[in-house]
Design an enzyme around this catalytic site. Structure first.
Site, mmCIF file in Angstrom:
data_model
loop_
_atom_site.group_PDB
_atom_site.id
_atom_site.type_symbol
_atom_site.label_atom_id
_atom_site.label_comp_id
_atom_site.label_asym_id
_atom_site.label_seq_id
_atom_site.Cartn_x
_atom_site.Cartn_y
_atom_site.Cartn_z
ATOM 1 N N PRO A 86 61.535 -29.565 1.860
ATOM 2 C CG PRO A 86 61.759 -30.995 3.681
ATOM 3 C CD PRO A 86 62.545 -30.079 2.792
ATOM 4 C CD GLU A 87 56.344 -26.757 -1.543
ATOM 5 O OE1 GLU A 87 55.370 -26.005 -1.347
ATOM 6 O OE2 GLU A 87 56.745 -27.061 -2.681
ATOM 7 C CE LYS A 128 59.554 -23.659 2.151
ATOM 8 N NZ LYS A 128 60.401 -23.479 0.954
ATOM 9 N NE ARG A 160 64.063 -23.627 -5.327
ATOM 10 C CZ ARG A 160 63.322 -23.904 -4.233
ATOM 11 N NH1 ARG A 160 63.342 -23.089 -3.190
ATOM 12 N NH2 ARG A 160 62.578 -24.992 -4.187
#
Length: 270
Positions: free
Chosen positions: A2-3, A52, A259
């Protein structure tokens, strides 16, 4: 993962539902039993997010710190709650100031722990400015970016540089400003950074308000569908091999710092 906008939505929801009253906290799974005992029956005074990280502050002076990581999730529920299902790290039930009871179960977080005030300060001091916080100072991020040889695609994902930005916002804000993810940080101009910061603030506020990341400008929000049926369209994120929505060039993909990275070689030259 989740951002930042997701954590700010959670913080707002938890503050509305639970702050101002005592909460009952347990750990059906058992892994957070000692921490739950420290805040069970205490009053939640404030819930907030920093990047976060979710923080619940209690009247006893301790803070619950949650980092969802890749697999963590809160499940909200009316009260009475059903029996716990699966590996529930923490169950929290309260009524807050409004007196209407709610509950939430937390499963699979990377971190669920109790911190003292100095530990909270240590956590937040190592995080970069969060575009969703009123106290955010974009100059702190600029100071690090403007002196770095690292590529911007890596810097924007570094939580010590900028808190709350993840893979989607990273890919999309670079596209929206025609900036290659491979440009060194020190090549960015101050006007370019100021424009990117303001854009991130606006995009992430929209994410908080709508619960989804809306990153495509209205005039471009047509044509090829999104990468998933329950997500709004993106310019480049998870569109590797598809034509760019603006110029038709094939969207590129690479891996940067473990990523996935997406960009348009024509719209983002360099």
């Amino acid at each position: 993962m989740p951002e930042g906008h997701t954590l700010h939505r959670l913080a707002k929801l938890h503050h509305q539902r639970f702050a101002g009253g005592p909460v009952r906290v347990s750990s059906p799974q058992g892994r957070f039993a000692d921490g739950a005992a420290l805040i069970d029956g205490r009053t939640l005074t404030r819930a907030e997010a920093w990047g976060k990280h979710l923080l619940h502050h209690y009247d006893s002076g301790v803070t619950l710190h949650v980092h969802l990581g890749l697999y963590g999730k809160f499940t909200e529920s009316a009260v009475p709650m059903p029996d716990p299902v699966g590996e529930v790290r923490m169950r929290l039930i309260g009524a807050g100031r409004k007196g209407e009871p709610y509950g939430t179960d937390l499963r699979g977080p990377t971190a669920c722990e109790i911190l003292l005030a100095p530990e909270v300060d240590a956590l937040t001091s190592r995080l970069g400015p969060d575009p969703l916080r009123r106290d955010a100072d974009p100059d702190r991020a600029w100071s690090r970016i403007s002196r770095s040889q690292r590529p911007l695609g890596a810097l924007l994902m570094d939580q010590k540089v900028l808190a709350g930005v993840g893979n989607v916002y990273r890919a999309e804000v670079l596209f929206r400003h025609n900036i290659s993810p491979y440009r060194p940080g020190k090549s960015l101009t101050r006007p370019e950074w100021d424009a990117m910061w303001l854009d991130l603030v606006a995009l992430m506020k929209t994410g908080v308000r709508r619960g989804l990341m809306h990153v495509v400008r209205p005039e471009h929000d047509h044509g090829a569908p999104s990468y998933a049926p329950d997500r709004p369209r993106t310019y480049v994120y998870r569109r590797a091999g598809d034509p760019c929505r603006l110029c038709g060039t094939t969207v590129a993909h690479a891996v940067m710092d473990a990523r996935n990275l997406f960009w348009c070689p024509t719209c983002q030259p360099g």
